[in-house]
Design an enzyme around this catalytic site. Structure first.
Site, PDB file in Angstrom:
ATOM      1  N   ARG A 101      48.613  29.995  46.011  1.00  0.00           N
ATOM      2  CA  ARG A 101      49.518  30.686  45.081  1.00  0.00           C
ATOM      3  C   ARG A 101      48.805  30.970  43.766  1.00  0.00           C
ATOM      4  O   ARG A 101      48.933  32.050  43.193  1.00  0.00           O
ATOM      5  CB  ARG A 101      50.786  29.848  44.840  1.00  0.00           C
ATOM      6  CG  ARG A 101      51.696  30.397  43.759  1.00  0.00           C
ATOM      7  CD  ARG A 101      52.175  31.804  44.106  1.00  0.00           C
ATOM      8  NE  ARG A 101      52.967  32.380  43.047  1.00  0.00           N
ATOM      9  CZ  ARG A 101      52.529  33.261  42.159  1.00  0.00           C
ATOM     10  NH1 ARG A 101      51.269  33.662  42.171  1.00  0.00           N
ATOM     11  NH2 ARG A 101      53.331  33.752  41.246  1.00  0.00           N
ATOM     12  N   HIS A 106      44.796  36.525  41.618  1.00  0.00           N
ATOM     13  CA  HIS A 106      43.461  37.106  41.528  1.00  0.00           C
ATOM     14  C   HIS A 106      43.141  37.901  42.797  1.00  0.00           C
ATOM     15  O   HIS A 106      42.033  37.854  43.301  1.00  0.00           O
ATOM     16  CB  HIS A 106      42.407  36.008  41.344  1.00  0.00           C
ATOM     17  CG  HIS A 106      42.653  35.165  40.144  1.00  0.00           C
ATOM     18  ND1 HIS A 106      42.468  35.615  38.858  1.00  0.00           N
ATOM     19  CD2 HIS A 106      43.121  33.903  40.028  1.00  0.00           C
ATOM     20  CE1 HIS A 106      42.793  34.657  38.007  1.00  0.00           C
ATOM     21  NE2 HIS A 106      43.192  33.617  38.687  1.00  0.00           N
TER      22      HIS A 106
END
Length: 141
Positions: A101, A106
């Site tokens: 998560r 990213h």
């Protein structure tokens, strides 16, 4: 008990659908697969967030007293969820989900996106299990 588990049920359904599409023959097109993978990642994020929030709310609402459960840390939340039989996996697996998560923010990084995508099917099973246990135990109480 007045908790509404339907948002979690809906999120699980969306994650399931995204994973199914990403594994379908239409995903052989690389550009389309990237879009479908991104959908899986987004659905994973949402399902993960709802899962641990529903777990926390359920444990708080079913505790005999506020002091009964120490839910101050995420690790304690998962430990307590395991003790109550609400989770399929233990802390070691939930650390992986939690890292996924964190990494999902990213997703512009191809390696991280692939890692999150890879953990999503296992988390789907975790979320299904949690949902089933929450519904079942809320009916008991």
């Amino acid at each position: 008990m007045s908790l509404d588990f339907s948002p979690l049920q809906s999120a699980i359904g969306q994650l399931e659908k995204s994973i199914r599409f990403a594994h379908s023959p239409m995903a052989e097109d690389r550009d389309l697969f990237e879009q479908l993978r991104n959908s899986v990642i987004q659905c994973f994020e949402f399902t993960y967030e709802l899962s641990h929030k529903m777990l926390r709310r359920f444990l708080e609402e079913t505790a005999a007293s506020p002091e009964e459960n120490d839910l101050s840390t995420f690790q304690n939340l998962i430990r307590t969820g395991n003790e109550k039989g609400l989770l399929r996996s233990d802390w070691s697996m939930w650390k992986i989900y939690r890292q996924a998560r964190t990494d999902s923010s990213h997703t512009y990084d191809e390696g991280k996106a692939e890692a999150v995508y890879a953990v999503a099917p296992d988390f789907l099973e975790e979320a299904r299990y949690l949902y089933g246990q929450l519904v079942s135990k809320s009916r008991e109480g």
